[in-house]
Design a protein around this motif. Sequence first.
Motif, PDB file in Angstrom:
ATOM      1  N   ASP A 116       0.721  -1.208  -0.009  1.00 14.61           N
ATOM      2  CA  ASP A 116       0.108  -0.145  -0.049  1.00 14.61           C
ATOM      3  C   ASP A 116       1.067   1.182  -0.026  1.00 14.61           C
ATOM      4  O   ASP A 116       1.693   1.337   0.873  1.00 14.61           O
ATOM      5  CB  ASP A 116      -1.062   0.053   1.282  1.00 14.61           C
ATOM      6  CG  ASP A 116      -2.273   0.947   0.963  1.00 14.61           C
ATOM      7  OD1 ASP A 116      -1.880   2.013   0.857  1.00 14.61           O
ATOM      8  OD2 ASP A 116      -3.378   0.231   0.840  1.00 14.61           O
TER       9      ASP A 116
ATOM     10  N   ASN B 182      -4.881  -0.065   8.106  1.00 18.00           N
ATOM     11  CA  ASN B 182      -6.167  -0.887   7.810  1.00 18.00           C
ATOM     12  C   ASN B 182      -6.600  -1.567   6.586  1.00 18.00           C
ATOM     13  O   ASN B 182      -7.379  -2.948   6.837  1.00 18.00           O
ATOM     14  CB  ASN B 182      -7.212   0.408   8.263  1.00 18.00           C
ATOM     15  CG  ASN B 182      -7.334   0.853   9.502  1.00 18.00           C
ATOM     16  OD1 ASN B 182      -7.164   0.213  10.549  1.00 18.00           O
ATOM     17  ND2 ASN B 182      -7.623   2.274   9.670  1.00 18.00           N
ATOM     18  N   ARG B 183      -5.761  -1.062   5.611  1.00 23.62           N
ATOM     19  CA  ARG B 183      -6.253  -1.955   4.304  1.00 23.62           C
ATOM     20  C   ARG B 183      -5.520  -3.354   4.340  1.00 23.62           C
ATOM     21  O   ARG B 183      -6.020  -4.430   3.845  1.00 23.62           O
ATOM     22  CB  ARG B 183      -5.846  -1.012   3.085  1.00 23.62           C
ATOM     23  CG  ARG B 183      -6.985   0.283   2.992  1.00 23.62           C
ATOM     24  CD  ARG B 183      -6.469   1.124   1.592  1.00 23.62           C
ATOM     25  NE  ARG B 183      -5.267   1.583   1.816  1.00 23.62           N
ATOM     26  CZ  ARG B 183      -5.346   2.979   2.274  1.00 23.62           C
ATOM     27  NH1 ARG B 183      -6.409   3.705   2.665  1.00 23.62           N
ATOM     28  NH2 ARG B 183      -4.120   3.848   2.384  1.00 23.62           N
TER      29      ARG B 183
END
Length: 328
Positions: free
Chosen positions: A209, A223-224
Amino acid sequence: MAKFAGVSEATVSRVLRGKPGVSQATRDAVLTALDVFGFARPEPVRSERARLIGLVVPDLSNPIFPAFAEVIGVSLIQRGLVPVLCTRTSDGVSEAHYIEMLLAQQVGGIVFVGSSYADAGPAAIKQLTERRLPIVLINAADENLGVARICVDDTGAAEQALAHLAGLGHEKIGLILGPVGHVPSARKLAGFAKFWEERGETRWRRWVDHTVFTVEGGRGAANRLLAAGCTGLVCASDALALGAVRAVRKQGLEVPDDVSVVGFDDSTFMGVTDPPLTTVRQPVRAMAGAAVISLLSQLEGRPAAAEEVLFDPELIVRSTTGPCPVPA
């Protein structure tokens, strides 16, 4: 100007005409007054500008940049040079603006730390090239051939962190990077890809990410990646790692019992966070010393080294990493 510098008008006149019989401290006071009031230095003293060295950093909120600035600044002062600190601001003062200002002040050279030299724009870069101004880049945000470059081995740093987490049994390890196109992040990504492909894992991109280098950016990216099932997170800065720790706790999980987190830089106070952060240390003092030596070499008329100088990072294991949790 005489009143500001605390000297007589006759002394100011002597300094501006380059006459002898004035102490260096008094000369510096008068020249500083000249600068403060915005007057151009007369030709007899203009060459003294070479004592000024620009030190350009992206911001001061990330503690790794003040760490570099402190070591470089002290080293320059010890050699009779004066650092001029320039940092990008939220109101739009960019590298290009600072370069324009530094060139107007007839600086002797510029050290860029983590900055985007290319963002200065073709006009500014052309001026720097034409003047043959000594330049050193530390961990530059973009590729720059033909300029002295001091870098930490980002690829090796990622591989060290991954090997550490894999050795603890983690099989799904996420990577939180800076923006796409940021060279140090791209190099860490290359190390990440190599690590997984050597192990036959071809779907590693789902565990990557990109975000901005802030605590908030780290929290969102974490969170992802947690949603993707990652039990270990490798972050491209300590600020991102602190954001990741916050995201884990916000989900009711614990670090390192449920999720392990590794930072990058080993910046100030990472040893006293809760829990103390496992991170990959940059050798700040050694890198800063190499940058100053390169700058001094150029100031003496020698050409900049064509190849970048790579420094080995060091994994510092603390309390944010532990064995992969066993599924219930």
